[in-house]
Scaffold this active site. Structure first.
Site, mmCIF file in Angstrom:
data_model
loop_
_atom_site.group_PDB
_atom_site.id
_atom_site.type_symbol
_atom_site.label_atom_id
_atom_site.label_comp_id
_atom_site.label_asym_id
_atom_site.label_seq_id
_atom_site.Cartn_x
_atom_site.Cartn_y
_atom_site.Cartn_z
ATOM 1 C CD GLU A 134 2.424 -3.933 9.769
ATOM 2 O OE1 GLU A 134 3.593 -4.072 10.145
ATOM 3 O OE2 GLU A 134 2.058 -4.066 8.586
ATOM 4 C CD1 TRP A 145 0.656 -0.454 3.157
ATOM 5 C CD2 TRP A 145 -0.581 1.381 3.439
ATOM 6 N NE1 TRP A 145 0.997 0.096 4.371
ATOM 7 C CE2 TRP A 145 0.245 1.228 4.574
ATOM 8 C CE3 TRP A 145 -1.457 2.469 3.404
ATOM 9 C CZ2 TRP A 145 0.242 2.114 5.651
ATOM 10 C CZ3 TRP A 145 -1.466 3.351 4.486
ATOM 11 C CH2 TRP A 145 -0.622 3.176 5.586
ATOM 12 C CG ASP A 146 4.752 0.728 1.637
ATOM 13 O OD1 ASP A 146 3.783 0.088 2.064
ATOM 14 O OD2 ASP A 146 5.895 0.629 2.121
ATOM 15 C CE LYS A 193 6.053 -1.585 11.937
ATOM 16 N NZ LYS A 193 5.717 -2.686 11.040
ATOM 17 C CD GLN A 194 2.800 1.714 9.898
ATOM 18 O OE1 GLN A 194 3.245 0.610 10.213
ATOM 19 N NE2 GLN A 194 2.720 2.102 8.648
#
Ligand code: BGC
Length: 759
Positions: free
Chosen positions: A488, A357-358, A601-602
């Site tokens: 995640e 998906w990046d 995480k993000q």
């Protein structure tokens, strides 16, 4: 974090050889040209710690899945970017002694990546066991002017001796992937040949049957004159070489030029590979190193003229952004619509696959802003071509009637990721693919894309959401259960705000797309509806029902969206209270501890606020940022850039700058202690966004380009160019003003700091 590289505006410089950093440097100093790439491995034999990596775009191997506990629905294989036959080998024996940097004393070592010219240099003096000193200067590139060509200039100067030496110029196809699941070798040999001055190997991948033909020629020169040593040819299993015997003379430089052509059956018929490869190699060798280099450098010159970002007053920041642009441009040039942008590009094996998906969430805006619109369009069409596979992926998981679930990781459209919490649950990826269609149209104005390709993809994705979302009698609302959001470090959660929000948005946008295509081309619309067996009334009514009654978790008291159900039950302890020795968490803590913790995480909720920032008021964005940012560990490279953009919007200049350094120097300073696996290529597009959308405040609203630039405190100025609807616009932000220049194209009205200006 490591800081062993020197700051320089255009170069990445490593001074002194520390074998502990070698794998990191092999990643950072990698070269590529969109078709092939090469980690910065040494040309000569090296018995120390190294990760050899030569890559050919689009060539992969479906490695049989290996998991501890098989779960129904897992894909059969993980498609791997393949370590391909190596063309760089130039191995030296001096007076019968193997020349090996791990076994001699190395002084004056300098490794330089010249980003302006796209070349890698390495020079050093080595003292062998018997006291012989030799100076080496190696210079190589993967040609941007011809993606099938690589060249090396390798100069050897004996400092305190004269002696016989042998130089082995090889192609080694006996290569392995470090991440091979069953220690299998993935290449079989098809053809090999070694003659005086020329060698070739064609190898084919097992199962996928990609053929790659690698051929080499070389020249040796002393004081500008060709040297003809005595040559022996060798052929072994998956290996060929020429060994040239020479006499090294004290103080006299001997230069080896090695030319390589690497061709794959993706671009040439298999039965002609050896012939066309040889033909091109002859031409290349005739052109010679300097001419090839000139052509290569002129492509880089053009790229930099278009895409460079300058930063005055901060060399570390300047070096960071150029490194990111450099790596992106050598990974994906947009020339071949079958290719995509792997998270590690040509710098390592990790992450297999080529497409995450990046691409849509991060890389697309970069290519929209810096390249011809066709490049971004190709990236969208790539997913359109995989629609049928996405429908099959969804069907494997029990979805029906044309629901499409795009894969988390893929090479050919088929899912190949095999961790249940990601494969089955990290479904927000579908949202990014839908959003990319909107983003592309918003930027380019190419609404017809919906008619041609976009609507079909949107319907598939909306169908998926509508089946994945269920009704909760308890809540009397629609819910989405068992998902993993972008963060995640939480799995199998219910009602991840980001995923639910983007799902509802997709259904809303698909409705708009339906209305557009119906008007735009009724015939196409009718045939699409018929082909897709789309019951418009029934399906869109359900979408509307869901959108109108979707549960999107919120904490009214704190005024924040809930990342997922139960998030506030966690012990909320900010990241700044973590002990440095606990970081990065993913390398130090057990997985259960991570899952139970509040650490993110993000960007997750913040990812949503970034994508949909015009739908939320500034106070809402601020409350969420203030709550989630202190809990975020940024252990995904994709995270800091989102924080730069939001922090900039909120006027948090220092935070934005801190996050900018983190994203732009992530690999250069090895923030996450993982650069040795390869560089974080896809997040590099996020670095570009940090400057353009973050500091520059670039947005497109209803066809109008907006900027609201500000400047980090210790910068003097920064500038970037963007390609927007047929114009090239240069933006230069200084402390006291912003300069906008229309460098080409028709006049245009632009919103600068809330005021319309005409360029
Ligand atoms: C991130 C994902 C990303 C993947 C590849 C993971 O660490 O969590 O969001 O798609 O890396 O870059």
């Amino acid at each position: 974090m490591k800081q062993y590289l020197k700051h320089h505006e255009w170069e990445i410089i490593e001074e002194g050889f520390d074998p502990h950093f070698n794998r990191i440097s092999e990643s950072i100093f990698s070269l590529g040209n969109g078709r092939m790439g090469q980690r910065a491995n040494f040309e000569e034999h090296y018995s120390g710690d190294t990760h050899q990596g030569t890559y050919v775009a689009g060539v992969y191997y479906p490695d049989k899945t290996r998991v501890g506990w098989w779960k129904n629905g897992y894909p059969e294989y993980f498609a791997k970017v393949l370590n391909a036959p190596s063309w760089i080998g130039i191995d030296i024996k001096i007076d019968q002694q193997q020349f090996d940097l791990a076994k001699c004393t190395v002084t004056d070592f300098v490794r330089t990546l010249d980003m302006k010219r796209g070349t890698l240099h390495r020079s050093f003096t080595a003292t062998l066991g018997d006291g012989k000193k030799v100076k080496i200067s190696a210079h190589r590139f993967c040609s941007m002017a011809d993606g099938e060509v690589g060249a090396i200039r390798y100069a050897i100067t004996p400092i305190n001796f004269s002696s016989a030496a042998s130089i082995r110029l090889s192609i080694d196809a006996d290569v392995v992937n470090k991440d091979s699941n069953y220690d299998e070798k993935f290449w079989d040999e098809v053809y090999k040949e070694s003659q005086l001055g020329y060698a070739v190997v064609t190898a084919k991948t097992k199962k996928t049957d990609f053929h790659v033909c690698t051929s080499i020629e070389y020249d040796l020169e002393e004081a500008g004159k060709r040297v003809k040593g005595k040559v022996f040819t060798n052929i072994k299993s998956k290996y060929v070489d020429n060994v040239v015997g020479v006499d090294l003379k004290e103080g006299v430089e001997l230069v080896v030029y090695k030319y390589a052509v690497v061709m794959s059956s993706e671009n040439h018929p298999k039965d002609t590979l050896v012939k066309v490869c040889h033909k091109k190699l002859d031409e290349v060798a005739k052109m010679g190193f300097d001419q090839l280099l000139k052509a290569h450098e002129s492509v880089w010159k053009e790229i930099w003229e278009k895409c460079d970002i300058t930063i005055e007053g901060d060399i570390a920041a300047q070096q960071g952004i150029r490194f990111n642009i450099f790596q992106l441009m050598q990974t994906y040039t947009g020339a071949d619509e079958r290719l995509n942008i792997g998270p590690k590009g040509f710098t390592g094996e990790k992450y297999g696959g080529s497409t995450y998906w990046d691409t849509e969430a991060y890389c697309l805006p970069f290519y929209l802003g810096t390249s011809d619109p066709q490049v971004a369009r190709n990236l969208l069409v790539y997913r359109h071509k995989h629609l049928q596979r996405a429908i099959e992926n969804a069907a494997k998981l029990g979805f029906t009637d044309g629901a499409a679930l795009y894969p988390m990781v893929t090479m050919n459209g088929e899912e190949c990721h095999n961790e249940w919490e990601i494969t089955f649950e990290e479904i927000h990826r579908n949202g990014a693919i839908a959003f990319a269609i909107y983003d592309y149209i918003r930027y380019t104005g190419d609404e017809k894309y919906l008619t041609e390709f976009g609507l079909e993809v949107l319907i598939g994705i909306s169908r998926f959401w509508s089946q994945r979302i269920t009704f909760s009698e308890a809540k009397k609302q629609y819910v989405m259960l068992g998902v993993t959001g972008p963060n995640e470090y939480e799995n199998n959660v219910n009602n991840n705000w980001y995923t639910s929000y983007i799902a509802c948005w997709t259904m809303e946008y698909t409705q708009k797309a339906l209305d557009f295509v119906r008007k735009d081309n009724h015939i196409k619309f009718s045939s699409l509806i018929a082909n897709l067996n789309f019951n418009e009334f029934q399906e869109t009514s359900r979408w509307a029902e869901i959108r109108g009654n979707m549960y999107l978790g919120e904490d009214k008291q704190l005024g924040i969206f809930l990342q997922q159900d139960g998030f506030l039950d966690k012990e909320i302890i900010p990241v700044r209270n973590l002990r440095p020795q606990d970081r990065p968490l993913n390398q130090k803590w057990s997985w259960d501890r991570i899952l139970r913790s509040c650490y993110i995480k993000q960007a997750d909720v913040l990812q949503g606020l970034y994508l949909f920032d015009d739908r939320f008021d500034i106070e809402t964005i601020k409350r969420n940022f203030d709550f989630y940012e202190p809990l975020t560990v940024h252990e995904s490279s994709l995270s800091p850039c989102v924080h730069v953009i939001l922090a900039s919007k909120l006027g948090y200049k220092e935070k934005a700058y801190e996050m900018y350094l983190r994203t732009s120097r992530l690999d250069l300073d090895d923030y996450n202690n993982d650069t040795e696996d390869g560089c974080h290529i896809t997040s590099m597009a996020g670095t570009w966004m940090s400057v353009v959308k973050g500091f520059g405040g670039m947005r497109v609203k209803e066809g109008v380009l907006h900027f609201s630039p500000y400047i980090p405190d210790h910068w003097e100025s920064y500038s970037f160019r963007i390609d927007f609807r047929g114009r090239v616009i240069k933006v230069r932000a200084l402390k006291e003003k912003t300069e906008l220049v229309l460098e080409s194209g028709e006049p245009i009205e632009i919103m600068l700091n809330g005021k319309m200006v005409k360029l």
